[in-house]
Design a protein around this motif. Structure first.
Motif: not given
Ligand SMILES: Cc1cc2nc3c(=O)[nH]c(=O)nc-3n(C[C@H](O)[C@H](O)[C@H](O)COP(=O)(O)OP(=O)(O)OC[C@H]3O[C@@H](n4cnc5c(N)ncnc54)[C@H](O)[C@@H]3O)c2cc1C
Length: 580
Positions: A147-149, A221-225, A217-219, A275-277, A212-214
């Motif tokens: 898993r990438a994070i 991570g942002t798009i992955s969910t 997050q990384t770009i 779908t990969g890293v 988003p509201a904060v």
């Molecule tokens: C305080 C707070 C506020 C938030 N506000 C919002 C909001 O306003 N709107 C909203 O929609 N969400 C919001 N979120 C949720 C958050 O945006 C998502 O959970 C987002 O996925 C987190 O990104 P991250 O970079 O921390 O990724 P992680 O939590 O580290 O990972 C999330 C997912 O992305 C995958 N991923 C990460 N990097 C890669 C990569 N390079 N390649 C493939 N997969 C990867 C991971 O495997 C995992 O499946 C919030 C979360 C918090 C804690």
């Protein structure tokens, strides 16, 4: 002006600063004509001001930067924050990345997410610096789970892995390119949104299509969910190219794919890590813009939604026990001549000091130390509406308006996605469920009894009467349909509304019975889904009917990952990958 004040120091400064301002003004009033109160008031204003701007000239002079996680001062503030308020500390950042070339087996290390509700201990933890290192890791561990994070801001177990974790922090480059009158950005997977927004604005006067509201997050991570803001599709929708490391279906060797069209791109736009890293993504930026915001206080959800056509980016906060709605009415202003108004600066200062800091530093001890329902109810019903200033119209930079400081204190969130046609009913049901869990009502009105009975959930609701006291405002946002395979609003002909429920209880599991009840009942009654990155009690049986392209998504994933390396227990449970 390089920011140098980290989260915990900001909380500390704003608390001490506000206290000094109050003390100073009290002295000034009591001792008319004498200026003894001026010193604390001025010092308080400086402390609060530096907390808001995140910059302190004295810190800069002494080389102190408490945004750096390893700085000794940061640890002092973190310890204070952790002891008093359980504020956010990312344990992951204390970990050392494993050397890639050495291939020495690493001791299992503990990784903790923002919400402190997900912990895992991968056997191997990598922080690769380039694409060759990623390919080497993929080849080395092709029989394991990878898993990438990003920033670990997901609350669901979507990022967890017991085998291999790849931290993408070194892939943080931003490349801006002008094409006729358009500006495009190619961004490394591990780039944090806050840094990205700053760089785009500085280099080309542009910004992200949605925020988003904060912005921690990384770009990737942002798009992955399918992370989203309000009034727009998610950020996933805007990705035009994705560069991804996965496996070759013929040779089984790791390789790099560049997807710029078709179902592969639509899958990678919101791939839940399967779908990969992701190495980098490319998207079209929008010119930096302002937002006009005003705040309206209304008493029904219908009134709250009525202003939406005029204010397409608006979002609404529902205060439990007061049962009032604060509508943050927002519309974009694309005129470059419009500058930030003084009212906007006042609103920023008020929001940070009163809402981000004072509201939370009062609520957290009430919830976790005092634990009195009467006090929490009083605080929410009588004090909170006074803290939320129904400000007159003001104009500010979009990022300043859209981004909150919601990451200051660790918490947990579940976000329901309800089709637009059901939102009014869904919010009414939510208020009844919250009241019943709090023991304020004994039964729900007959119309709800019939509906809950028809889905077999009435008995469960009544079993939970008076078992959980909800203690935090509810957030309602509108999210437009996405061009992806499996984001929460993909393949939809109507917008969705999201309903966010938060808990600040240290024991996160206290909210689960109510959150789970809401998830299952709204899924059965309204076809509601859940945010992939937030508390996620639903299973594949509930998810499969909501996502018509899920089967196609699984097939695409299997093509670039025949051994199911990029899957974990969460994606198996929810996305229906079967044995893999
Ligand atoms: C305080 C707070 C506020 C938030 N506000 C919002 C909001 O306003 N709107 C909203 O929609 N969400 C919001 N979120 C949720 C958050 O945006 C998502 O959970 C987002 O996925 C987190 O990104 P991250 O970079 O921390 O990724 P992680 O939590 O580290 O990972 C999330 C997912 O992305 C995958 N991923 C990460 N990097 C890669 C990569 N390079 N390649 C493939 N997969 C990867 C991971 O495997 C995992 O499946 C919030 C979360 C918090 C804690």
């Amino acid at each position: 002006m390089k920011k140098n004040i980290g989260t915990e120091e900001r909380i500390f400064r704003s608390l001490v600063g506000s206290a000094l301002i109050v003390i100073g003004f009290t002295w000034l009033r009591r001792r008319k004509g004498r200026t003894a109160g001026l010193d604390p008031a001025v010092l308080g204003a400086i402390l609060t001001g530096t907390a808001i701007t995140k910059f302190c000239p004295l810190n800069a002079l002494l080389g102190i930067d408490t945004r750096r996680k390893r700085h000794p001062f940061t640890r002092v503030y973190q310890a204070l924050g952790g002891i008093i308020f359980s504020s956010h500390r990312q344990d992951l950042l204390a970990m050392e990345g494993e050397a890639i070339k050495g291939k020495k087996p690493a001791e299992p290390q503990r990784v903790t997410n923002f919400g402190k509700n997900v912990r895992f201990s991968p056997m191997h933890f990598y922080t690769p610096k380039n694409e060759s290192e990623i390919l080497a890791i993929l080849n080395m561990h092709s029989k394991y789970k990878i898993r990438a994070i990003g920033s670990l801001h997901a609350w669901s177990e979507v990022a967890a892995s017991d085998d291999v974790t790849i931290d993408m922090r070194h892939f943080a480059q931003v490349q801006v390119e002008r094409k006729e009158d358009e500006v495009w950005a190619t961004v490394g997977a591990g780039c944090r949104l806050e840094d990205l927004i700053h760089t785009l604005h500085k280099q080309a006067g542009v910004t992200l299509p949605t925020v988003p509201a904060v912005t921690e997050q990384t770009i990737a991570g942002t798009i992955s969910t399918a992370t989203h803001g309000s009034g727009m599709p998610s950020m996933s929708h805007f990705i035009e190219e994705a560069r991804v490391a996965a496996y070759d279906s013929q040779t089984g060797e790791a390789r790099i794919y560049d997807w710029s069209e078709g179902p592969e791109l639509r899958a990678a736009r919101c791939g839940v890590g399967c779908t990969g890293v992701i190495l980098s993504v490319r998207f079209r930026c929008v010119p930096s813009y302002s937002i006009e915001q005003s705040v309206a206080r209304v008493s029904t959800i219908d009134e709250a939604l009525a202003s939406e056509s005029e204010y397409p980016l608006q979002q609404t906060i529902l205060i439990p026990y007061a049962w009032e709605y604060f509508v943050y009415q927002r519309r974009p202003i694309h005129d470059k001549q419009v500058s930030t108004s003084w009212m906007a600066y006042l609103f920023r200062a008020h929001w940070f000091v009163v809402v981000d800091v004072l509201f939370h530093t009062t609520l957290l001890p009430l919830v976790n130390v005092v634990g009195s329902r009467r006090l929490i109810r009083w605080f929410l019903r009588d004090v909170t509406p006074l803290m939320l200033w129904a400000a007159p119209p003001h104009t500010d930079d979009s990022a300043e308006v859209l981004v909150l400081e919601h990451e200051l204190f660790s918490h947990l969130e579940m976000e329901l996605f309800v089709p637009a046609r059901h939102i009014r009913e869904a919010v009414k049901l939510l208020t009844k469920v919250m009241s019943l869990f709090a023991g304020d009502i004994k039964r729900v009105p007959p119309q709800w009894e019939d509906q809950l009975e028809s889905i077999g959930m009435l008995e469960e609701l009544y079993r939970n009467r008076d078992t959980y006291f909800h203690h935090y405002p509810i957030l309602v946002r509108r999210i437009m349909p996405d061009d992806t395979l499996i984001s929460m609003t993909s393949e939809s002909e109507e917008p969705y509304y999201s309903i966010s429920v938060f808990t600040y209880y240290r024991d996160r599991s206290k909210i689960y019975p109510m959150a789970n009840f809401l998830a299952f009942s709204m899924n059965r009654l309204y076809g509601a889904g859940l945010h992939w990155g937030k508390h996620f009690p639903l299973n594949n049986a509930e998810i499969e009917p909501l996502y018509p392209r899920l089967k196609e998504f699984r097939e695409l994933c299997t093509r670039v990952d025949p051994n199911g390396v990029f899957r974990n227990s969460f994606t198996r449970r929810v996305l229906g990958f079967g044995e893999y």
